[in-house]
Design a protein around this motif. Structure first.
Motif, PDB file in Angstrom:
ATOM      1  N   GLY A  58       0.817  -1.212   0.000  1.00 35.46           N
ATOM      2  CA  GLY A  58       0.000   0.000   0.000  1.00 35.46           C
ATOM      3  C   GLY A  58       0.849   1.260   0.000  1.00 35.46           C
ATOM      4  N   ALA A  59       1.911   1.249   0.821  1.00 29.98           N
ATOM      5  CA  ALA A  59       2.826   2.394   0.828  1.00 29.98           C
ATOM      6  C   ALA A  59       3.519   2.533  -0.521  1.00 29.98           C
ATOM      7  N   PHE A  60       3.830   1.407  -1.160  1.00 32.00           N
ATOM      8  CA  PHE A  60       4.438   1.462  -2.485  1.00 32.00           C
ATOM      9  C   PHE A  60       3.492   2.106  -3.494  1.00 32.00           C
ATOM     10  N   GLY A  61       2.241   1.701  -3.499  1.00 31.96           N
ATOM     11  CA  GLY A  61       1.281   2.255  -4.453  1.00 31.96           C
ATOM     12  C   GLY A  61       1.069   3.743  -4.260  1.00 31.96           C
ATOM     13  N   ILE A  62       0.905   4.150  -3.011  1.00 36.82           N
ATOM     14  CA  ILE A  62       0.713   5.577  -2.733  1.00 36.82           C
ATOM     15  C   ILE A  62       1.981   6.355  -3.052  1.00 36.82           C
ATOM     16  N   GLY A  63       3.135   5.811  -2.681  1.00 33.16           N
ATOM     17  CA  GLY A  63       4.397   6.476  -2.997  1.00 33.16           C
ATOM     18  C   GLY A  63       4.647   6.558  -4.484  1.00 33.16           C
ATOM     19  N   GLU A  64       4.238   5.540  -5.217  1.00 34.53           N
ATOM     20  CA  GLU A  64       4.390   5.541  -6.674  1.00 34.53           C
ATOM     21  C   GLU A  64       3.574   6.668  -7.295  1.00 34.53           C
ATOM     22  N   VAL A  65       2.340   6.798  -6.867  1.00 33.91           N
ATOM     23  CA  VAL A  65       1.481   7.847  -7.416  1.00 33.91           C
ATOM     24  C   VAL A  65       2.013   9.225  -7.048  1.00 33.91           C
TER      25      VAL A  65
END
Length: 115
Positions: free
Chosen positions: A7-14
């Motif tokens: 989840g942190a990866f997805g938010i950080g990616e965006v």
């Protein structure tokens, strides 16, 4: 722990890609002399690769497959060189001075991991 990591990866990616590219509508007409490949595509590619490697490393650590050993000197220097490589890899496309720490980190990994 894995859902939090991904989840942190997805938010950080965006958020990271939004920061790198900015609003697409205002960046669509490139000013004269602008280099869109070096100015936006390569930093975004490096950001994606670095983020994926970090997520894979955290996932392997969370599953217990990869154990980070910071008790010896080689483990600490490897971890520090990896951090230098990740930190200096993104701004190297904007400022040439960051090429030196990136090259030193890559040469360190090549020199110490030859078996």
């Amino acid at each position: 722990m894995l859902p939090l990591i991904w989840g942190a990866f997805g938010i950080g990616e965006v958020l990271g890609l939004t920061y790198i590219f900015g609003p697409v509508a205002t960046n669509a007409p490139y000013p004269p002399g602008d280099k869109p490949i070096g100015g936006s595509y390569l930093p975004a590619l490096f950001f994606n690769v670095a983020a994926m490697l970090a997520v894979i490393g955290l996932s392997l650590y969370a599953l217990g497959i990869w154990k980070v050993d910071l008790s010896n000197r080689k483990g600490k220097t490897d971890f520090a060189a990896l951090g230098v490589m990740f930190v200096s890899g993104f701004p190297v496309f904007y400022y040439g001075v960051f090429l030196f720490p990136l090259a030193v980190a890559l040469v360190y990994f090549l020199a110490t991991n030859i078996q």
